[in-house]
Design an enzyme around this catalytic site. Structure first.
Site, PDB file in Angstrom:
ATOM      1  N   SER A  48      53.634  48.257 -11.315  1.00 19.40           N
ATOM      2  CA  SER A  48      52.229  48.652 -11.220  1.00 19.40           C
ATOM      3  C   SER A  48      51.306  47.548 -10.723  1.00 19.40           C
ATOM      4  O   SER A  48      50.207  47.355 -11.241  1.00 19.40           O
ATOM      5  CB  SER A  48      51.748  49.220 -12.554  1.00 19.40           C
ATOM      6  OG  SER A  48      52.505  50.373 -12.868  1.00 19.40           O
ATOM      7  N   ASN A  70      58.733  47.589  -1.726  1.00 24.84           N
ATOM      8  CA  ASN A  70      59.858  48.479  -2.006  1.00 24.84           C
ATOM      9  C   ASN A  70      59.404  49.923  -1.760  1.00 24.84           C
ATOM     10  O   ASN A  70      58.755  50.525  -2.606  1.00 24.84           O
ATOM     11  CB  ASN A  70      60.309  48.269  -3.465  1.00 24.84           C
ATOM     12  CG  ASN A  70      61.451  49.182  -3.844  1.00 24.84           C
ATOM     13  OD1 ASN A  70      62.042  49.839  -2.989  1.00 24.84           O
ATOM     14  ND2 ASN A  70      61.769  49.220  -5.136  1.00 24.84           N
ATOM     15  N   TRP A  71      59.781  50.438  -0.580  1.00 27.22           N
ATOM     16  CA  TRP A  71      59.309  51.779  -0.204  1.00 27.22           C
ATOM     17  C   TRP A  71      60.028  52.882  -0.974  1.00 27.22           C
ATOM     18  O   TRP A  71      59.663  54.056  -0.858  1.00 27.22           O
ATOM     19  CB  TRP A  71      59.500  52.005   1.300  1.00 27.22           C
ATOM     20  CG  TRP A  71      58.614  51.168   2.177  1.00 27.22           C
ATOM     21  CD1 TRP A  71      57.670  50.253   1.775  1.00 27.22           C
ATOM     22  CD2 TRP A  71      58.575  51.163   3.609  1.00 27.22           C
ATOM     23  NE1 TRP A  71      57.066  49.684   2.864  1.00 27.22           N
ATOM     24  CE2 TRP A  71      57.600  50.225   4.009  1.00 27.22           C
ATOM     25  CE3 TRP A  71      59.284  51.852   4.594  1.00 27.22           C
ATOM     26  CZ2 TRP A  71      57.307  49.967   5.344  1.00 27.22           C
ATOM     27  CZ3 TRP A  71      58.999  51.597   5.935  1.00 27.22           C
ATOM     28  CH2 TRP A  71      58.014  50.661   6.302  1.00 27.22           C
ATOM     29  N   LYS A  72      61.078  52.530  -1.699  1.00 26.60           N
ATOM     30  CA  LYS A  72      61.868  53.535  -2.439  1.00 26.60           C
ATOM     31  C   LYS A  72      62.165  54.722  -1.508  1.00 26.60           C
ATOM     32  O   LYS A  72      62.469  54.508  -0.340  1.00 26.60           O
ATOM     33  CB  LYS A  72      61.115  53.953  -3.706  1.00 26.60           C
ATOM     34  CG  LYS A  72      60.698  52.744  -4.552  1.00 26.60           C
ATOM     35  CD  LYS A  72      60.216  53.108  -5.930  1.00 26.60           C
ATOM     36  CE  LYS A  72      59.825  51.857  -6.696  1.00 26.60           C
ATOM     37  NZ  LYS A  72      59.537  52.091  -8.100  1.00 26.60           N
ATOM     38  N   GLY A 113      55.692  52.133 -11.951  1.00 23.73           N
ATOM     39  CA  GLY A 113      55.220  53.437 -11.476  1.00 23.73           C
ATOM     40  C   GLY A 113      53.996  53.971 -12.195  1.00 23.73           C
ATOM     41  O   GLY A 113      53.756  55.176 -12.212  1.00 23.73           O
ATOM     42  N   HIS A 144      67.955  47.139  -9.144  1.00 21.55           N
ATOM     43  CA  HIS A 144      66.669  47.757  -9.472  1.00 21.55           C
ATOM     44  C   HIS A 144      66.857  48.736 -10.624  1.00 21.55           C
ATOM     45  O   HIS A 144      67.910  49.387 -10.716  1.00 21.55           O
ATOM     46  CB  HIS A 144      66.102  48.475  -8.237  1.00 21.55           C
ATOM     47  CG  HIS A 144      64.689  48.930  -8.448  1.00 21.55           C
ATOM     48  ND1 HIS A 144      64.397  50.087  -9.124  1.00 21.55           N
ATOM     49  CD2 HIS A 144      63.512  48.357  -8.127  1.00 21.55           C
ATOM     50  CE1 HIS A 144      63.075  50.215  -9.185  1.00 21.55           C
ATOM     51  NE2 HIS A 144      62.515  49.177  -8.588  1.00 21.55           N
ATOM     52  N   GLU A 203      60.964  42.968 -13.689  1.00 18.93           N
ATOM     53  CA  GLU A 203      60.353  44.298 -13.605  1.00 18.93           C
ATOM     54  C   GLU A 203      60.559  45.047 -14.918  1.00 18.93           C
ATOM     55  O   GLU A 203      61.573  45.758 -15.070  1.00 18.93           O
ATOM     56  CB  GLU A 203      61.009  45.099 -12.478  1.00 18.93           C
ATOM     57  CG  GLU A 203      60.787  44.520 -11.103  1.00 18.93           C
ATOM     58  CD  GLU A 203      60.682  45.629 -10.065  1.00 18.93           C
ATOM     59  OE1 GLU A 203      59.668  45.666  -9.376  1.00 18.93           O
ATOM     60  OE2 GLU A 203      61.591  46.468  -9.990  1.00 18.93           O
TER      61      GLU A 203
HETATM   62  P1  PGA Z   1      55.668  50.209  -8.816  1.00 18.62           P
HETATM   63  O1  PGA Z   1      57.209  49.933  -8.582  1.00 18.62           O
HETATM   64  O2  PGA Z   1      54.908  49.146  -8.070  1.00 18.62           O
HETATM   65  O3  PGA Z   1      55.451  51.575  -8.270  1.00 18.62           O
HETATM   66  O4  PGA Z   1      55.422  50.114 -10.283  1.00 18.62           O
HETATM   67  C1  PGA Z   1      57.738  48.637  -8.574  1.00 18.62           C
HETATM   68  C2  PGA Z   1      59.226  48.699  -8.433  1.00 18.62           C
HETATM   69  O5  PGA Z   1      59.854  49.594  -9.030  1.00 18.62           O
HETATM   70  O6  PGA Z   1      59.810  47.891  -7.704  1.00 18.62           O
END
Ligand code: PGA
Length: 247
Positions: A209, A6-8, A167, A91, A161
């Site tokens: 994470s 997930n590149w956000k 994050g 999400h 999640e």
């Molecule tokens: P993260 O994000 O790996 O940076 O914790 C995961 C997500 O929000 O899909």
């Protein structure tokens, strides 16, 4: 394992998107992991257009609308047309921006009606000692899946999640035994929501994470089918190391 990157909004230029795609392609060829990239929409279009590799693409979200006068919305049909085969729905960062359980359910319907495999994100904001986080997750799953016909429900991939783990760093991710408990619980709820299907039928992912340091330990014995990876998926070296550790 199913690895969804997930590149956000971390990736903001095409050369970087191309580099991450190249790394993903070489890893997809070398090992049995399935890699799905979820780039920002313009990069999804650019990368998927000439894709002949085993790497697949996911929308980071889809509109709940069916098209028309909806400035800024990107519909499931539009994503399917540019080469997405999956869609992340619900999400926590979309939920924080206003997506309710009901809206998430509508988005699931839209994704499925255009052949996109939904990756439905669920997860509690915080852990409490009374186990309310379990009923929270049950509620999110129930509202989302009850909007679908039983035949459609079984196509949904669930990504667990927990918000408190997103994050941060590997040290802040969920503990292995807690993940095992939640994976079992999600499979139990899914089996209840889809009569005739056993919990093992469903694909359940974990996100929050996941980094090269903890991916393998989290994968072992937790019953999880894969990961949804955020920040560790947008550095070519880190992502390569992570995928390698799961091979
Ligand atoms: P993260 O994000 O790996 O940076 O914790 C995961 C997500 O929000 O899909």
């Amino acid at each position: 394992m199913l690895i969804v990157a997930n590149w956000k909004a971390y990736v903001e230029d095409l050369p970087k998107a191309k580099k991450l795609f190249a790394v993903s392609k070489s890893h997809a060829k070398k090992n049995a992991n399935i890699i799905v990239l979820a780039p920002p929409a313009p990069f999804l279009g650019a990368l998927a257009a000439r894709n002949t590799s085993a790497v697949a693409f996911a929308a980071q979200d889809v509109s709940a609308t069916v098209g028309g006068a909806q400035t800024g919305e990107v519909t499931a049909q539009a994503y399917a047309g540019i080469g997405a085969t999956y869609a992340i729905i619900g999400h926590s960062e979309r939920r924080s921006a206003g997506d309710t359980d009901a809206l998430v359910a509508e988005k699931l319907v839209r994704a499925l009606s255009h052949g996109l495999v939904p990756i439905l994100c669920v997860g509690e904001r915080e852990r409490d000692s009374e186990g309310r986080y379990l009923s929270f997750v049950r509620e999110e799953l129930t509202v989302a899946l009850e909007a679908l016909a039983p035949k459609e429900r079984e196509k949904v991939i669930v990504a667990y999640e927990p918000l408190w783990a997103i994050g941060k760093t590997a040290a802040d991710a969920i503990a292995g035994n807690d993940l095992t408990e939640m994976t079992l619980y999600i499979r139990k709820v899914l089996a209840e929501l889809v009569p005739g299907k056993r919990g093992e039928h469903f694909l359940v992912l974990y996100g929050g994470s996941v980094e090269p340091e903890n991916a393998r330990t989290l994968a072992e014995n937790s019953g999880i089918d894969g990961f949804l990876i955020g920040h560790a998926s947008v550095d070519a070296h880190t992502f390569g190391a992570l995928v390698k550790n799961l091979a």
